[in-house]
Enzyme design. Structure first.
Site, short mmCIF file in Angstrom:
data_model
loop_
_atom_site.label_atom_id
_atom_site.label_comp_id
_atom_site.label_asym_id
_atom_site.label_seq_id
_atom_site.Cartn_x
_atom_site.Cartn_y
_atom_site.Cartn_z
N HIS A 198 -22.91 69.02 44.40
CA HIS A 198 -24.21 68.73 43.79
C HIS A 198 -24.75 69.97 43.10
CE1 HIS A 198 -25.50 70.43 47.73
NE2 HIS A 198 -26.46 70.94 46.98
N HIS A 207 -26.01 75.62 39.00
CA HIS A 207 -24.57 75.60 39.22
C HIS A 207 -24.19 74.53 40.23
CE1 HIS A 207 -26.11 78.00 42.58
NE2 HIS A 207 -25.03 77.61 43.24
#
Length: 285
Positions: A140, A228
């Protein structure tokens, strides 16, 4: 519940009074009742046998504590090694307390078919440099820090989050540049893939989430976030070792079989995980 225990002298008096009452009703004298048994008469040289007292037996047999009391006072020192063993040596960033729910907001990433083989190559290359990485269980992109919610805050928190995210639209973002991250405590190091396109839309989402965090006096996201997707992790601060080999790792991404690999996120809904509950907030089409 409280138990009231009588003293030894009171127990003896009660036993004697009970014996007198029984013998009076049966016509047998107290003297006959107190007479020794034949087995006791045979052993005249030994010491007189003592009748075990009820109080001593009660003290020797401990009743188990109810489960609700044990849960209120856990043995935290003994449970820490067991917890770390169950979670691969990971250490909690904050102390676990009943009624506190670890909460974070994120965008899920559903890996493409070619992602698995690439990740395996990255792990092998890192292992050759002496760093053993563990792949993430799920992937995620975080839009918030991990914060702690009290149970009774969950409903108003998610309602506020829904209102904050209401104007936000769907979009695509991509990541293709490897980067090394470490948590604030220095207890875990991550190999991540940093977003290269879609950063402005992600910032809008993050600021919407921050409005809800501020409303509940919780920590907002980082001032200059590096959006990220974490790919793998290891225990401890191993940034220097991984950074020394980051070019070799990046070459695996850039020279993928079908050209440079790009991690694509289809940002159609935001997720909020709090404890064992997950809430979904669809974005505008």
């Amino acid at each position: 519940m409280f138990a009231v225990y009588s003293s030894s002298s009171e127990e003896e008096e009660c036993e004697e009074e009970g014996a007198e009452a029984d013998t009076a009703s049966s016509g047998v004298s107290l003297k006959d009742v107190k007479k020794k048994s034949p087995e006791e008469d045979d052993d005249l040289s030994g010491p007189a046998r003592k009748k075990p007292r009820v109080q001593e037996q009660v003290l020797q047999t401990r009743l188990p504590l109810p489960g609700c009391l044990l849960a209120m006072f856990p043995d935290e020192a003994d449970s820490q090694p067991e917890e770390r063993a169950l979670h691969g040596g990971r250490i909690r960033s904050f102390k676990h307390e009943n009624g506190n729910w670890a909460t974070y907001v994120y965008l899920p990433y559903h890996p493409e078919e070619e992602f698995g083989p690439l990740l395996e190559e990255l792990l092998v290359k890192a292992r050759a440099r002496g760093v053993v990485l563990t792949p993430q269980e799920e992937f995620h992109l975080s839009l918030s820090q991990t914060v702690v919610l009290r149970h009774h805050w969950i409903q108003p928190f998610t309602q506020s989050l829904k209102a904050s995210l209401l104007p936000c639209k769907r979009f695509l973002c991509s990541a293709g540049r490897l980067k090394i991250y470490c948590n604030a405590e220095g207890t875990r190091t991550f190999l991540g893939m940093e977003v290269t396109t879609g950063c402005s839309q992600l910032m809008d989402l993050s600021q919407a989430v921050d409005r809800t965090m501020t409303e509940f006096d919780l920590d907002t996201f980082y001032k200059d976030p590096s959006f990220h997707v974490s790919l793998a992790w290891c225990v401890g601060d191993r940034r220097e070792q991984l950074k020394a080999g980051i070019e070799d790792l990046q070459s695996l991404v850039d020279h993928h079989e079908e050209g440079p690999f790009l991690l694509i996120l289809d940002c159609v809904e935001v997720f909020c995980k709090t404890g064992n509950k997950t809430f979904r907030f669809p974005l505008m089409s």
